[in-house]
Design a protein around this motif. Sequence first.
Motif, PDB file in Angstrom:
ATOM      1  N   ARG A 562     -25.068  30.331  27.344  1.00  0.00           N
ATOM      2  CA  ARG A 562     -24.123  29.263  27.030  1.00  0.00           C
ATOM      3  C   ARG A 562     -23.279  28.964  28.268  1.00  0.00           C
ATOM      4  O   ARG A 562     -22.100  28.619  28.173  1.00  0.00           O
ATOM      5  N   HIS A 563     -23.904  29.089  29.433  1.00  0.00           N
ATOM      6  CA  HIS A 563     -23.173  28.998  30.685  1.00  0.00           C
ATOM      7  C   HIS A 563     -22.516  27.632  30.898  1.00  0.00           C
ATOM      8  O   HIS A 563     -21.462  27.548  31.511  1.00  0.00           O
ATOM      9  N   ALA A 564     -23.114  26.562  30.407  1.00  0.00           N
ATOM     10  CA  ALA A 564     -22.494  25.242  30.563  1.00  0.00           C
ATOM     11  C   ALA A 564     -21.171  25.188  29.816  1.00  0.00           C
ATOM     12  O   ALA A 564     -20.164  24.671  30.322  1.00  0.00           O
ATOM     13  N   ARG A 565     -21.159  25.737  28.605  1.00  0.00           N
ATOM     14  CA  ARG A 565     -19.923  25.763  27.823  1.00  0.00           C
ATOM     15  C   ARG A 565     -18.907  26.710  28.467  1.00  0.00           C
ATOM     16  O   ARG A 565     -17.715  26.412  28.541  1.00  0.00           O
ATOM     17  N   GLY A 566     -19.393  27.850  28.931  1.00  0.00           N
ATOM     18  CA  GLY A 566     -18.490  28.789  29.591  1.00  0.00           C
ATOM     19  C   GLY A 566     -17.854  28.192  30.820  1.00  0.00           C
ATOM     20  O   GLY A 566     -16.675  28.438  31.112  1.00  0.00           O
ATOM     21  N   LEU A 567     -18.622  27.392  31.564  1.00  0.00           N
ATOM     22  CA  LEU A 567     -18.084  26.781  32.780  1.00  0.00           C
ATOM     23  C   LEU A 567     -16.916  25.852  32.467  1.00  0.00           C
ATOM     24  O   LEU A 567     -15.956  25.760  33.242  1.00  0.00           O
ATOM     25  N   THR A 568     -16.976  25.174  31.342  1.00  0.00           N
ATOM     26  CA  THR A 568     -15.858  24.309  30.940  1.00  0.00           C
ATOM     27  C   THR A 568     -14.573  25.121  30.808  1.00  0.00           C
ATOM     28  O   THR A 568     -13.505  24.704  31.289  1.00  0.00           O
ATOM     29  N   HIS A 569     -14.655  26.270  30.165  1.00  0.00           N
ATOM     30  CA  HIS A 569     -13.468  27.126  30.013  1.00  0.00           C
ATOM     31  C   HIS A 569     -13.030  27.695  31.358  1.00  0.00           C
ATOM     32  O   HIS A 569     -11.826  27.789  31.638  1.00  0.00           O
ATOM     33  N   LEU A 570     -13.968  28.085  32.190  1.00  0.00           N
ATOM     34  CA  LEU A 570     -13.625  28.672  33.488  1.00  0.00           C
ATOM     35  C   LEU A 570     -12.931  27.659  34.386  1.00  0.00           C
ATOM     36  O   LEU A 570     -11.947  27.984  35.065  1.00  0.00           O
ATOM     37  N   ASP A 571     -13.429  26.428  34.407  1.00  0.00           N
ATOM     38  CA  ASP A 571     -12.801  25.391  35.233  1.00  0.00           C
ATOM     39  C   ASP A 571     -11.367  25.128  34.783  1.00  0.00           C
ATOM     40  O   ASP A 571     -10.463  24.960  35.600  1.00  0.00           O
ATOM     41  N   ARG A 572     -11.180  25.102  33.490  1.00  0.00           N
ATOM     42  CA  ARG A 572      -9.820  24.896  32.979  1.00  0.00           C
ATOM     43  C   ARG A 572      -8.917  26.078  33.350  1.00  0.00           C
ATOM     44  O   ARG A 572      -7.765  25.900  33.741  1.00  0.00           O
ATOM     45  N   ALA A 573      -9.457  27.289  33.235  1.00  0.00           N
ATOM     46  CA  ALA A 573      -8.663  28.474  33.574  1.00  0.00           C
ATOM     47  C   ALA A 573      -8.260  28.465  35.047  1.00  0.00           C
ATOM     48  O   ALA A 573      -7.151  28.888  35.397  1.00  0.00           O
ATOM     49  N   VAL A 574      -9.148  27.996  35.916  1.00  0.00           N
ATOM     50  CA  VAL A 574      -8.806  27.900  37.333  1.00  0.00           C
ATOM     51  C   VAL A 574      -7.645  26.934  37.530  1.00  0.00           C
ATOM     52  O   VAL A 574      -6.692  27.209  38.277  1.00  0.00           O
ATOM     53  N   ARG A 575      -7.716  25.784  36.871  1.00  0.00           N
ATOM     54  CA  ARG A 575      -6.623  24.800  36.998  1.00  0.00           C
ATOM     55  C   ARG A 575      -5.308  25.381  36.501  1.00  0.00           C
ATOM     56  O   ARG A 575      -4.258  25.214  37.142  1.00  0.00           O
ATOM     57  N   VAL A 576      -5.345  26.060  35.370  1.00  0.00           N
ATOM     58  CA  VAL A 576      -4.120  26.640  34.809  1.00  0.00           C
ATOM     59  C   VAL A 576      -3.596  27.754  35.712  1.00  0.00           C
ATOM     60  O   VAL A 576      -2.374  27.873  35.930  1.00  0.00           O
ATOM     61  N   SER A 577      -4.481  28.565  36.271  1.00  0.00           N
ATOM     62  CA  SER A 577      -4.055  29.648  37.169  1.00  0.00           C
ATOM     63  C   SER A 577      -3.331  29.093  38.381  1.00  0.00           C
ATOM     64  O   SER A 577      -2.300  29.635  38.814  1.00  0.00           O
ATOM     65  N   ARG A 578      -3.862  28.022  38.945  1.00  0.00           N
ATOM     66  CA  ARG A 578      -3.202  27.421  40.105  1.00  0.00           C
ATOM     67  C   ARG A 578      -1.861  26.813  39.727  1.00  0.00           C
ATOM     68  O   ARG A 578      -0.884  26.934  40.463  1.00  0.00           O
ATOM     69  N   ARG A 579      -1.833  26.150  38.595  1.00  0.00           N
ATOM     70  CA  ARG A 579      -0.614  25.456  38.187  1.00  0.00           C
ATOM     71  C   ARG A 579       0.524  26.414  37.890  1.00  0.00           C
ATOM     72  O   ARG A 579       1.675  26.154  38.240  1.00  0.00           O
ATOM     73  N   PHE A 580       0.205  27.555  37.287  1.00  0.00           N
ATOM     74  CA  PHE A 580       1.252  28.456  36.824  1.00  0.00           C
ATOM     75  C   PHE A 580       1.349  29.743  37.645  1.00  0.00           C
ATOM     76  O   PHE A 580       2.016  30.689  37.229  1.00  0.00           O
ATOM     77  N   GLY A 581       0.711  29.791  38.785  1.00  0.00           N
ATOM     78  CA  GLY A 581       0.886  30.942  39.667  1.00  0.00           C
ATOM     79  C   GLY A 581       0.162  32.194  39.246  1.00  0.00           C
ATOM     80  O   GLY A 581       0.533  33.288  39.666  1.00  0.00           O
ATOM     81  N   ARG A 582      -0.882  32.058  38.435  1.00  0.00           N
ATOM     82  CA  ARG A 582      -1.686  33.226  38.052  1.00  0.00           C
ATOM     83  C   ARG A 582      -2.837  33.414  39.042  1.00  0.00           C
ATOM     84  O   ARG A 582      -4.000  33.546  38.685  1.00  0.00           O
ATOM     85  N   SER A 583      -2.507  33.438  40.314  1.00  0.00           N
ATOM     86  CA  SER A 583      -3.537  33.456  41.353  1.00  0.00           C
ATOM     87  C   SER A 583      -4.359  34.733  41.339  1.00  0.00           C
ATOM     88  O   SER A 583      -5.503  34.746  41.817  1.00  0.00           O
ATOM     89  N   TYR A 584      -3.794  35.818  40.822  1.00  0.00           N
ATOM     90  CA  TYR A 584      -4.526  37.080  40.819  1.00  0.00           C
ATOM     91  C   TYR A 584      -5.792  37.007  39.973  1.00  0.00           C
ATOM     92  O   TYR A 584      -6.708  37.808  40.144  1.00  0.00           O
ATOM     93  N   ALA A 585      -5.864  36.029  39.050  1.00  0.00           N
ATOM     94  CA  ALA A 585      -7.048  35.905  38.198  1.00  0.00           C
ATOM     95  C   ALA A 585      -8.161  35.107  38.860  1.00  0.00           C
ATOM     96  O   ALA A 585      -9.290  35.093  38.365  1.00  0.00           O
ATOM     97  N   LEU A 586      -7.868  34.434  39.975  1.00  0.00           N
ATOM     98  CA  LEU A 586      -8.830  33.495  40.549  1.00  0.00           C
ATOM     99  C   LEU A 586     -10.074  34.171  41.107  1.00  0.00           C
ATOM    100  O   LEU A 586     -11.159  33.578  41.096  1.00  0.00           O
ATOM    101  N   ALA A 587      -9.936  35.375  41.625  1.00  0.00           N
ATOM    102  CA  ALA A 587     -11.096  36.031  42.236  1.00  0.00           C
ATOM    103  C   ALA A 587     -12.231  36.198  41.229  1.00  0.00           C
ATOM    104  O   ALA A 587     -13.377  35.822  41.491  1.00  0.00           O
TER     105      ALA A 587
END
Length: 900
Positions: A562-587
């Motif tokens: 279900r990698h296509a669906r998972g990628l949707t969540h991952l892309d959103r999580a990256v945006r949220v991590s950058r916006r709110f300073g959760r950079s430690y999760a980006l790796a």
Amino acid sequence: MVERAFVGRRAELAALGDALESPDGPWVLLVDGQAGIGKSRLLAALAPAAARRGLRVLSVTATEDEQQQPSHVIHDVLERLADAGADVTDVPSDGDVNRLGRALRRHLAATGTLLVVDDAHWLDAESVRTLTYLVRNRPAPTFRLLLAYRSGQCPVALTRVLTATGAATRSVRVPPFTGADVAALLPDATVARRDRLLTVSRGNPLYLLLLADLPDHEVERAVSGEDPAECDHPGLDRTLRAELAQLPDRERLVAQAIALCGAHADLEMLCTTAELPIDAVTAALDELSRRALVEVAGSSVTFGHPLIRTAAHRLAGAGWRAAAHRRAATLLRQRGAALPALARHLELGLLGTDPVAAGELKGAAAQVLPSAPAASARWIAAALRAAPGGQPEPPEDRLLLGRALLLSGAGARAREALEPLIARPGAYRLEALLLSARCERMLGRVDRARTLLAAAADLPLLPGDGPVQLELAILELQDGQDAEGHARLDALFASDAIADPAVRASATALRCLGAVAESRIESARTGFEQADLEFERLDDDRLREVVHATPALGWAAYFLDRHARGLTHLDRAVRVSRRFGRSYALAELHTVRAYCLMKLGRVGEALAAAEDADDMARQFGYGDLIPFAGALKLRALQSVAAREDVLRQWTALNEQPRPVMRWWRQVVETAVHEVGVRLGVLEPAVPPLIDDRPGPMQPTQLARYANLALGGGDRAAADELVTRAEVAAAHLGLPSQLAAASSARAEYCCATDDLDAAEAAVTACLTWFDRADMPVDRAQAVLLAARIAGRRGDFALATQRLVAARETFAAAGATQLVAATTSLQRRLAGGRTSGGATTLTAREREVAELAARGHPNKEIAHRLYLSPRTVEDHIGRILRKLELSGRAGISHKLGELDKG
């Protein structure tokens, strides 16, 4: 001032010019020397020479005062690109250094470019990170980077990356002027004066020119050490400060104001900081410009050289500077300026406690935390100093300081900042323990990290602690404490915390991943659907609290196809991590993204995500992720890069420590061995299995080992491994795993000349890859199907399949796979040629073509997954069939056969 003619430096200029000549020569040019020695003049003389060689020259200069402004030098590079006609509107402005680096890399690759960074010792931390990215990922063979800096002051990160990557460099040290140089520069001066100026300037051209504009007695006064500021600064600064001290009060005040305000000062700002009316400021600017101390262009006012600015800044007393910064801050506050612009002046203007400034500094620190954690750490530290005394320090401020220091990579300082909260009862203790554990991991102290985790585990589950408990569960699972982690998840599901949508979504994703690991696929599929829905319902504010759990959902999606669906969540999580300073999760987010993108056939994006993962893992000390992301990068490079680039990545990966996590280590080991065999640097043998337990990737792992066994000539072992892969895939029922097993069976049947069984297996493989949504993998199976069709004599079907595979590879940008398709098509065409050509089997034709290109038997064996003895047998039959006595005639004979 004396006209600055360019004299001397011919040897240094020639050395740099020679480096620009050869495309295979040094591409990182390092120019060092003492302050004012003439580095900038040398670079200015080099620019026309570079332009004559067809290079676009982009020149920027770092400054001491702007060093506190994140990415200011890189922004200057973008301005130079825009001035050169580039459309830089696509460059991200969200502060993400990695995305900025990739966008900048694209623009720098568009045409041959020489990027010149002068006074690189003043680079800000974010600009250094972007430049290190460019060093690790050279934009193009025609790109060159020139760094000029004071001797011994090249930024440490740049020095390290140059050493680590082995980038081809040329170092040029600019020496002091000689007597002949001074004579050429000052032909009208007397010999005695020239000798004196050479002596007192120590051969420094900038000092010499400044002193040469003064009468003799002023020269002596300047070099005697007289200092109206009564501050002890290095001798090289005293000369400049002495010269600036001769300015009239009005000009001196304005020069100090310009130095304090920086390059973006406007007239109102200068008037405020200098406490002068606008008429006086404009007159002073005219005079400073006449003296060539400053340059006025539109609304921008800059010094003629950064050292002059440094001298002017130091000419002002510390008290005047602090008061002037406070005046600048007041004006910016009245203008409603953004907090980060205000914070620089607040930080430098603090004279004591200031509750208002403390609040503004806190706000600015929170704002820039995602993009500039180093600045955030400085500003929150300043806020703590500005807070009124006699009041307890808010624990949330120290927690912010610890988080900012950790995100900026200062693990030791972050641990020190968090230390008071670790033993302090309260709501912040648990998060402080977890952040401290991450600090200890970053510093390599795993035992200490485990002790902190144990202390955190003993704390009671308090209302609102659900996200923190999730973090603890994730850390426990990462540390191999599976029982503890699953027990904590069970406790969460049994507690009131599960009512929190973010906690429920994350805990469900972690349970789903656990079911995948235990091969309970139907349960995992049900859990994934639940977790998918739960994460979809979270708004960004809730997601940011559990963004570190999103990789679990991503991995579950990857394993369950279900990698296509998972990628949707991952892309959103990256945006949220950058916006709110959760950079430690980006790796880890970027790592999972890279693997999902690769399954989807988006090879270029997968490479970019792997590079992001590598950069973030290095920044935050996640050692296991570096080789794990590197293994994906290695496989992706095989599709798009030349052999030397693949070999370079293989060597780097092979030298890295292996991950602790078993299946990560298995992925890395298999990639190293399989690609090493293809490159011809390892023997085609099957390495021992690191983890032979059932799991979601076991069929793929067994299939790869079966191909290695075939390459080593061990058909019995290959058959056993293929059978095991088929059994494991049937048990899992996952399309990607059924495809891998079917592909391995088709390869085995080809090797044993059972072409009917091979056709059946590859047909099943294509169906499963379709269902798994893996287009590039499917196209590679189509190549196998084309080879089978060719061996069966159905050349029309083989050609049809080759055309389809080529279209998929071209759409994915997989240039190496396109080339492999073309090569296979030529071999099939050779196999159907009339006359003697038909006497060669398809395998003999493959061997013959490689031998004709000069490849030795050992490398042919590695490329075709054959044993060296088998290759020798093939060569013997080829020579007999072509009626040749040696290999030298194979190329000519094949050409004749192809002509019919």
